[in-house]
Write a protein that holds these residues in place. Structure first.
Motif, PDB file in Angstrom:
ATOM      1  N   MET A 120     -28.552 100.906 -73.422  1.00  0.00           N
ATOM      2  CA  MET A 120     -29.696 100.479 -72.674  1.00  0.00           C
ATOM      3  C   MET A 120     -30.877 100.367 -73.633  1.00  0.00           C
ATOM      4  N   LYS A 121     -31.709  99.354 -73.399  1.00  0.00           N
ATOM      5  CA  LYS A 121     -32.893  99.123 -74.209  1.00  0.00           C
ATOM      6  C   LYS A 121     -34.114  99.108 -73.299  1.00  0.00           C
ATOM      7  N   VAL A 122     -35.295  99.269 -73.907  1.00  0.00           N
ATOM      8  CA  VAL A 122     -36.533  99.347 -73.147  1.00  0.00           C
ATOM      9  C   VAL A 122     -37.576  98.411 -73.755  1.00  0.00           C
ATOM     10  N   ILE A 123     -38.288  97.721 -72.891  1.00  0.00           N
ATOM     11  CA  ILE A 123     -39.435  96.910 -73.290  1.00  0.00           C
ATOM     12  C   ILE A 123     -40.654  97.566 -72.657  1.00  0.00           C
ATOM     13  N   LEU A 124     -41.691  97.826 -73.453  1.00  0.00           N
ATOM     14  CA  LEU A 124     -42.922  98.427 -72.947  1.00  0.00           C
ATOM     15  C   LEU A 124     -44.081  97.484 -73.240  1.00  0.00           C
ATOM     16  N   GLU A 125     -44.807  97.118 -72.205  1.00  0.00           N
ATOM     17  CA  GLU A 125     -45.987  96.258 -72.351  1.00  0.00           C
ATOM     18  C   GLU A 125     -47.190  96.980 -71.778  1.00  0.00           C
ATOM     19  N   LYS A 126     -48.332  96.868 -72.466  1.00  0.00           N
ATOM     20  CA  LYS A 126     -49.592  97.455 -72.008  1.00  0.00           C
ATOM     21  C   LYS A 126     -50.682  96.410 -72.124  1.00  0.00           C
ATOM     22  N   ASP A 127     -51.634  96.459 -71.177  1.00  0.00           N
ATOM     23  CA  ASP A 127     -52.770  95.554 -71.227  1.00  0.00           C
ATOM     24  C   ASP A 127     -53.867  96.090 -70.314  1.00  0.00           C
ATOM     25  N   THR A 128     -55.102  95.672 -70.579  1.00  0.00           N
ATOM     26  CA  THR A 128     -56.202  96.068 -69.704  1.00  0.00           C
ATOM     27  C   THR A 128     -56.470  95.000 -68.649  1.00  0.00           C
ATOM     28  N   ASP A 129     -55.863  93.824 -68.802  1.00  0.00           N
ATOM     29  CA  ASP A 129     -56.009  92.739 -67.832  1.00  0.00           C
ATOM     30  C   ASP A 129     -54.700  92.581 -67.078  1.00  0.00           C
ATOM     31  N   LEU A 130     -54.752  92.736 -65.771  1.00  0.00           N
ATOM     32  CA  LEU A 130     -53.547  92.717 -64.951  1.00  0.00           C
ATOM     33  C   LEU A 130     -52.858  91.355 -64.966  1.00  0.00           C
ATOM     34  N   LYS A 131     -53.613  90.267 -64.983  1.00  0.00           N
ATOM     35  CA  LYS A 131     -53.021  88.917 -64.993  1.00  0.00           C
ATOM     36  C   LYS A 131     -52.266  88.664 -66.300  1.00  0.00           C
ATOM     37  N   ASN A 132     -52.834  89.095 -67.435  1.00  0.00           N
ATOM     38  CA  ASN A 132     -52.144  88.928 -68.719  1.00  0.00           C
ATOM     39  C   ASN A 132     -50.849  89.737 -68.742  1.00  0.00           C
ATOM     40  N   LEU A 133     -50.896  90.954 -68.215  1.00  0.00           N
ATOM     41  CA  LEU A 133     -49.704  91.798 -68.177  1.00  0.00           C
ATOM     42  C   LEU A 133     -48.635  91.169 -67.300  1.00  0.00           C
ATOM     43  N   GLU A 134     -49.041  90.632 -66.167  1.00  0.00           N
ATOM     44  CA  GLU A 134     -48.094  89.980 -65.263  1.00  0.00           C
ATOM     45  C   GLU A 134     -47.402  88.813 -65.963  1.00  0.00           C
ATOM     46  N   LYS A 135     -48.158  88.025 -66.716  1.00  0.00           N
ATOM     47  CA  LYS A 135     -47.600  86.889 -67.444  1.00  0.00           C
ATOM     48  C   LYS A 135     -46.573  87.357 -68.480  1.00  0.00           C
ATOM     49  N   LYS A 136     -46.915  88.412 -69.241  1.00  0.00           N
ATOM     50  CA  LYS A 136     -46.004  88.939 -70.262  1.00  0.00           C
ATOM     51  C   LYS A 136     -44.707  89.456 -69.631  1.00  0.00           C
TER      52      LYS A 136
END
Length: 69
Positions: free
Chosen positions: A1-17
């Motif tokens: 199993m692998k994991v992808i972790l994304e962080k952002d202060t803008d919710l729309k940018n995070l949703e896109k990623k």
């Protein structure tokens, strides 16, 4: 199993990623095992005073890559 972790202060940018990662995993045949999200609030300091808060959103995608024959 692998994991992808994304962080952002803008919710729309995070949703896109996150949507880009999910689409890529779907196209590659990977199987999504779990999706976890969180929002954390941090104080913004100016000198010795708190002037506001900053919210950081994070999403963790656990997946199993496709192992084809």
């Amino acid at each position: 199993m692998k994991v992808i972790l994304e962080k952002d202060t803008d919710l729309k940018n995070l949703e896109k990623k996150v949507n880009e990662h999910l689409e890529r995993l779907d196209n590659e045949g990977g199987s999504i095992k779990g999706l976890t999200y969180a929002a954390e609030s941090y104080p913004v300091m100016r000198g010795d005073k708190v002037t506001g808060t900053k919210i950081e959103y994070s999403v963790m995608i656990a997946y199993a890559p496709f192992i084809g024959a």
